[in-house]
Motif scaffolding. Structure first.
Motif, PDB file in Angstrom:
ATOM      1  N   ILE A  37     -27.108  -7.870 -17.405  1.00  0.00           N
ATOM      2  CA  ILE A  37     -27.218  -6.590 -18.121  1.00  0.00           C
ATOM      3  C   ILE A  37     -26.110  -5.632 -17.667  1.00  0.00           C
ATOM      4  N   PHE A  38     -25.387  -5.104 -18.618  1.00  0.00           N
ATOM      5  CA  PHE A  38     -24.330  -4.129 -18.332  1.00  0.00           C
ATOM      6  C   PHE A  38     -24.778  -2.769 -18.859  1.00  0.00           C
ATOM      7  N   SER A  39     -24.998  -1.827 -17.944  1.00  0.00           N
ATOM      8  CA  SER A  39     -25.548  -0.519 -18.326  1.00  0.00           C
ATOM      9  C   SER A  39     -24.437   0.511 -18.559  1.00  0.00           C
ATOM     10  N   SER A  40     -24.863   1.723 -18.930  1.00  0.00           N
ATOM     11  CA  SER A  40     -23.992   2.906 -19.038  1.00  0.00           C
ATOM     12  C   SER A  40     -22.701   2.666 -19.835  1.00  0.00           C
ATOM     13  N   ALA A  41     -22.813   1.894 -20.887  1.00  0.00           N
ATOM     14  CA  ALA A  41     -21.677   1.651 -21.799  1.00  0.00           C
ATOM     15  C   ALA A  41     -20.432   1.101 -21.090  1.00  0.00           C
TER      16      ALA A  41
END
Ligand code: KDG
Length: 345
Positions: free
Chosen positions: A77-81
């Motif tokens: 998961i890659f968060s914060s754009a």
């Protein structure tokens, strides 16, 4: 002697045929068993941070996927754009350069206008209606329709009812909105609704919102309590009004180009675990929404809960929006969602 020769030549032909057949598996294609055992990384991008209920829901899904596949499928998961905002990542999915994204439903309207149906103000009166519509035939039909745009809709997750915040004044009536510079998602219905209320709406990707509020290029924005608290919007906003003006779900989607390369069993595994994760996440989100609101209040924000009469003034002010967008969304789509809603009441 002749018999032996015949047997030897038959054996040679069989051996040759076996070699040819083994090669027929196709250039770089690996035998099914080997392909199945191969580890696969599935990257999913979201705009919100790691504290968000969306991230928590995807973490839950990651766990389920790892367990069911014995660690063969790994969701990252890659968060914060980090990999881009909603519109950018959907473009990457369609091109097949990224596996997954979890945008709000609203920016999907840049690809297919009928998705604006979820943006109609005050469409879903309560969570019972939300669950019935999203988990029912209408919700599934919307997810299925994404495949004609190079996307595979796997599941919905909950963002929640959106509430308006700002740095200028308490909002109790549509009049209080007049002249406020409000950031909206990149969606024509949101722009029209805020314009109707007299605001000066500015569409903007999520990753730019905090800075814009800090630098005062905008006065306010609207997002669910969880986002407002967990993204620390209270550090740059003073007032929050519980307006519940719209419920836009997250749509957790896969690149169709890449989905089509997955073995059928993996597709089934991802869909099955997705159902479970989606249910878990909705429950989790509903638990933490109230805590987030308390957090906003403790952090010094003025919290205003609209009374039913005050809510009605906002509903009245935006009631023509559905007719305005009927052509874009489709009369049939609006009628269909309303019929589903009517069944719940
Ligand atoms: O991960 C989702 C975000 O990218 C975004 O959709 C959040 O509701 C949102 C907004 O206001 O942009």
């Amino acid at each position: 002697m002749g018999k032996i020769l015949r047997i030897v030549s038959v054996l040679a032909v069989v051996a040759l045929a076996a070699t040819l057949l083994a090669g027929c598996g196709g250039g770089d294609k690996k035998p099914a068993a080997e392909q199945k055992a191969e580890k696969k990384v599935i990257r999913v991008s979201i705009g919100l941070n790691e504290a968000s209920p969306e991230y928590k829901g995807l973490e839950k899904w990651k766990e389920l996927v790892a367990k069911e596949s014995n660690g063969r499928l790994e969701v990252q998961i890659f968060s914060s754009a980090q990999l881009g905002d909603d519109i950018k990542t959907m473009t990457a999915l369609r091109a097949g350069t990224l596996e997954m994204s979890g945008p709000s439903s609203s920016p999907i309207a840049t690809i297919d206008k009928k998705w604006m149906v979820f943006d109609l103000p005050f469409l879903f009166a309560n969570e019972k209606v939300v669950d019935a519509v999203l988990d029912g035939p209408f919700g599934q039909k919307m997810l299925d329709s994404l495949s004609s745009h190079g996307l595979v809709g796997l599941m919905y997750m909950e963002n929640g009812y959106r509430q308006v915040t700002n740095s200028k004044r308490e909002i109790k009536t549509p009049d209080d909105i007049k002249g406020l510079k409000i950031r909206t998602m990149e969606n024509p219905v949101h722009l029209a609704a805020w314009r109707k209320l007299g605001a000066n709406p500015t569409p903007m990707p999520f990753s730019e919102v905090f800075n814009a509020m800090q630098q005062k290029t905008i006065d306010g924005q609207e997002n669910p309590n969880t986002t407002n608290f967990l993204q620390k919007f209270h550090e740059v906003q003073k007032y929050t009004t519980i307006s519940n003006h719209v419920y836009t779900p997250f749509v957790i989607m896969y690149s169709k180009k890449l989905w089509d390369t997955l073995p059928k069993e993996d597709q089934a595994l991802l869909l099955k675990t997705g159902k479970e994760a989606s249910k878990w996440q909705r429950e989790y989100n509903r638990k933490v929404d109230a805590e987030a609101l308390e957090g906003l209040s403790k952090a010094g924000m003025t919290v205003t809960k609209l009374t039913p009469e005050q809510t009605k003034a906002f509903q009245d002010a935006t009631k023509d929006i559905a007719a305005q967008f009927e052509g874009d969304i489709g009369k049939d789509v609006i009628a269909e969602v309303r019929a589903e809603i009517a069944k719940v009441k």
